[in-house]
Structure formats: structure tokens, C-alpha cells
Enzyme design. Structure first.
Site, PDB file in Angstrom:
ATOM      1  N   PRO A  26     -20.664   9.877  -1.569  1.00 16.37           N
ATOM      2  CA  PRO A  26     -19.676  10.553  -2.428  1.00 16.37           C
ATOM      3  C   PRO A  26     -18.261  10.261  -1.954  1.00 16.37           C
ATOM      4  CG  PRO A  26     -20.705  12.113  -0.929  1.00 16.37           C
ATOM      5  CD  PRO A  26     -21.452  10.824  -0.785  1.00 16.37           C
ATOM      6  N   MET A  27     -17.378   9.951  -2.890  1.00 10.97           N
ATOM      7  CA  MET A  27     -15.980   9.676  -2.572  1.00 10.97           C
ATOM      8  C   MET A  27     -15.088  10.391  -3.571  1.00 10.97           C
ATOM      9  SD  MET A  27     -16.128   5.580  -1.778  1.00 10.97           S
ATOM     10  CE  MET A  27     -16.858   5.211  -3.387  1.00 10.97           C
ATOM     11  N   VAL A  28     -14.039  11.021  -3.090  1.00  7.30           N
ATOM     12  CA  VAL A  28     -13.101  11.711  -3.971  1.00  7.30           C
ATOM     13  C   VAL A  28     -12.428  10.682  -4.867  1.00  7.30           C
ATOM     14  CG1 VAL A  28     -11.016  13.111  -4.079  1.00  7.30           C
ATOM     15  CG2 VAL A  28     -12.711  13.524  -2.279  1.00  7.30           C
ATOM     16  N   GLN A 103     -23.130  16.232  -5.724  1.00  6.09           N
ATOM     17  CA  GLN A 103     -22.610  16.979  -4.582  1.00  6.09           C
ATOM     18  C   GLN A 103     -21.829  18.195  -5.060  1.00  6.09           C
ATOM     19  OE1 GLN A 103     -19.250  15.902  -1.759  1.00  6.09           O
ATOM     20  NE2 GLN A 103     -21.009  15.433  -0.463  1.00  6.09           N
ATOM     21  N   CYS A 137     -16.270  18.724   4.107  1.00  6.00           N
ATOM     22  CA  CYS A 137     -14.943  18.378   3.594  1.00  6.00           C
ATOM     23  C   CYS A 137     -13.850  18.971   4.489  1.00  6.00           C
ATOM     24  CB  CYS A 137     -14.772  18.898   2.166  1.00  6.00           C
ATOM     25  SG  CYS A 137     -13.161  18.488   1.449  1.00  6.00           S
TER      26      CYS A 137
END
Length: 210
Positions: A26-28, A103, A137
Site C-alpha cells: 500500500p502506498m499513499v 487497507q 502509519c
């Protein structure tokens, strides 16, 4: 309708190859559907969604339930959603047709449970392979919202309660589902705590919770 995202141009489709072990993390603002479509062309077999705030998933689901919309891309629906995570839920997550782990973040067991209910209710059977609880996070938004790494560090017992509630919701769908093997696996993203022993203790508590 789900978007067709599989376009493997490689010649090697053997399930025993290293390509079947490649996963997109997962990547912002990086692992949205368009990018997932791209990496799947290069042997990535499983992808994670960007992080979604559980309360926004729940709100988006409520808007959908209370409205009269033609489909997930109805302009009126997208206007009413307002928050980007709600829009992402309908225009990105629910359009995917390939293996995906969603996520989630949050700090309220009930809200996280309701978010999973929304995902499993509207998601395409067999597409959502996992739900990942973000306990790592480090951003300021996580500090302000008491989620991610700050929830794990400051309120580990609450993090465990969240996992218990999330697992209970998935198991409830498993009991009612005609095909329980298609339901997602629950996982947690964590960071190392200051002490190795505390990290192991926390990980074991999460594992026992679900």
C-alpha cells in the site's frame, strides 16, 4: 461493473515462479487502480489498496444505502460522498476485479467492524482477498486521529480490541456465506516498538486476537 485489470504480458505463468510471490504494498496516492493495472502487466499477482479511513468507508456505505443511485459511478453519488476516501471506495476498490487487499485505519472497533461489513457487502466475491489493519502509519494525520503507529504505541490494548471486532465481522460473513473460502484474511501492518520484546508481545497479541 468491475474493471478488467489483468493484462499479463509475460510468458512465464508458472505458479512456482518468483513472479507469483510479488506483491504491491500500500502506498499513499500511489497504489490506486490505475497503478495496480500497470504493475499487473509485470507479473504482480496481488495488490494492496491505499489506506482508507474506516469512518469514511462507513459514511460512504450509508450514503449508498440511503440514496437512489444507478451505480457506483453515479455522479450524484460521488458528489454526496465528498471525502476522497469515500470516493476511492466506490471508484477504485469496488471497480477492481483482481486479487486485492484493502487497507483500513481507525481506532474504533465498531467503526472498523462496520467498514468491513460495507466492503464485504458491496465488494465482488473472491476479489477482496484480505483486509489489512494499518498500525504503522507515522504521519501527522495518524497522530491527530490516534490511528496507525500511534494507536499501536499509545493504546495497544485498543488496537487488539479493534482486531477482535474486525475478525468477528469477517467470521460472521464466513458463517453466512455460501462460499466462505472467498472471504478475506485479516492482517496487521506494524512498526518495531522501542523494545524487541514489546514488539513480539504486541504481535502475538494481535495474532491471538485474529
Amino acid at each position: 461493473m468491475p474493471m478488467e485489470t489483468s493484462a499479463n504480458n509475460g510468458d512465464n505463468n508458472n505458479d512456482d515462479t518468483i513472479y507469483d510471490k510479488v506483491i504491491l504494498a500500500p502506498m499513499v496516492r500511489g497504489s490506486e487502480l490505475a497503478f495496480r493495472c500497470l504493475v499487473r502487466r509485470y507479473h504482480v499477482k496481488h495488490c494492496y489498496s491505499p489506506m482508507l479511513r474506516s469512518e469514511q468507508v462507513v459514511r460512504a456505505f450509508q450514503v449508498w444505502q440511503n440514496g437512489d443511485f444507478q451505480n457506483f459511478q453515479d455522479p450524484k453519488l460521488l458528489t454526496e460522498l465528498k471525502h476522497e476516501d469515500g470516493v476511492l471506495f466506490f471508484t477504485d476498490i469496488l471497480r477492481d476485479s483482481e486479487p486485492l487487499t484493502v487497507q483500513l485505519c481507525g481506532c474504533d472497533p465498531t467503526t472498523l467492524s462496520e467498514a468491513i461489513h460495507a466492503i464485504l457487502t458491496l465488494g465482488h466475491p473472491g476479489v477482496i482477498k484480505g483486509v489489512d489493519f494499518n498500525l504503522g502509519c507515522p504521519q501527522k494525520c495518524a497522530l491527530d486521529g490516534c490511528f496507525g503507529g500511534f494507536l499501536a504505541e499509545n493504546k495497544p490494548e485498543l488496537a487488539v480490541e479493534c482486531v477482535v471486532a474486525m475478525k468477528k465481522t469477517i467470521d460472521g460473513f464466513r458463517t453466512d456465506s455460501a462460499n466462505p473460502t472467498t472471504l478475506p484474511v485479516l492482517s496487521c501492518k506494524i512498526r518495531l516498538l522501542e523494545e524487541k520484546g514489546k514488539t513480539l508481545e504486541f504481535a502475538q497479541a494481535l495474532q491471538q486476537a485474529g
